[in-house]
Structures are given as C-alpha cells and as structure tokens.
Write an enzyme that holds these catalytic residues in place. Sequence first.
Site, PDB file in Angstrom:
ATOM      1  N   ASP A  31       8.733 -41.647  19.704  1.00 31.01           N
ATOM      2  CA  ASP A  31       7.281 -41.848  19.732  1.00 31.01           C
ATOM      3  C   ASP A  31       6.856 -42.730  20.899  1.00 31.01           C
ATOM      4  O   ASP A  31       5.878 -42.433  21.581  1.00 31.01           O
ATOM      5  CB  ASP A  31       6.816 -42.468  18.413  1.00 31.01           C
TER       6      ASP A  31
ATOM      7  N   MET B 249      22.049 -43.995   2.027  1.00 30.98           N
ATOM      8  CA  MET B 249      20.752 -43.433   2.391  1.00 30.98           C
ATOM      9  C   MET B 249      19.891 -44.457   3.123  1.00 30.98           C
ATOM     10  O   MET B 249      19.166 -44.106   4.060  1.00 30.98           O
ATOM     11  CB  MET B 249      20.022 -42.893   1.153  1.00 30.98           C
TER      12      MET B 249
ATOM     13  N   CYS C 146      16.349 -41.400  -4.860  1.00 29.49           N
ATOM     14  CA  CYS C 146      17.058 -42.648  -4.533  1.00 29.49           C
ATOM     15  C   CYS C 146      16.605 -43.767  -5.462  1.00 29.49           C
ATOM     16  O   CYS C 146      15.434 -43.847  -5.838  1.00 29.49           O
ATOM     17  CB  CYS C 146      16.779 -43.066  -3.096  1.00 29.49           C
TER      18      CYS C 146
END
Length: 155
Positions: free
Chosen positions: A126, A111, A76
């Site tokens: 998490d 992206m 990227c």
Amino acid sequence: MFSHLNADGNPAMVDVGGKAVTRRTARARSVVSLNAEIMQHLNGADILTKKGPVFQTAIIAGTMAAKRTDDLIPLCHSLGLDNCQITITTEGNDALIDCLVSTEGKTGVEMEALVGASVAALTIYDMCKAFSHDIVIHEIKLIEKTGGKRDFKRD
C-alpha cells in the site's frame, strides 16, 4: 477429520477446554518483491514516502493485525499475546518480514504470526504502490512453531 468441522460436518471452533496451558510460539515469514525504482528510495533501513516510513508503519500494522487475528479468521480463538516482534530486512529487491509471536495458552499462535506477516506485507504494498505497482507478495509461510502436540520447523 478436519479439526474445524463438527460430527455433522458443520464449521465449529475447536474445543480447547481440556488442553493444558503451555508456552506457544510461532514465526512466520512473508516476502515482498519490490523493484529497483522502489528500492532507490531505501534510506538506511527504511523506505521513506510521503505517507511516512514504510517498514516502521508495516511493523505497527502487522502487530495490530496479529493481536486481532480472531476478528479476521472466523474460527480462531481469542488470544492474549505475550509478545509480537516483527522485523523487516532487505535482501536485493526483497523485503523479508518475520513475525514472531508467543503466548501461554491452550492453543497455538500460528495464525497470529501468519496474519502479522501478511498484513505487514500488504502495508508495504500500500505504501509503495505510488512508486510502482510492480510489487509481488509471495512466500507467506510458517517457519516454525513450538508448544502443543508437536513442534514444527521448516528447513
């Protein structure tokens, strides 16, 4: 031919030097399926845990990740983002994460939007895993993009 392979078939960053600078936007979505045990902690528009507010933390993490996409995805380009907005809403036991990213540049921000939505989803996992591991992250997908050769919009 894949755009990230050179003539010899080796990985290569795409040369965007000859491209015009245009307004580029992308919106990606990820869905995190939680369960009733976790959703019972929903207080207003957020889930509160000992670690802090889940959705607010996920928004910060997703934004930070979108800005660092080139550190995570090897080929990227480094992009200065003009904007990154992450919203999280709930629908039943699902947390819907939308990441909208924009820049003025020579290459797209798909992206960055996908990474932002993904890391926000991982942050929710998490922060909620102490309640239950019955959490599923799915449907990480590009919703739309503008700028460049062609626009895209998922129906």
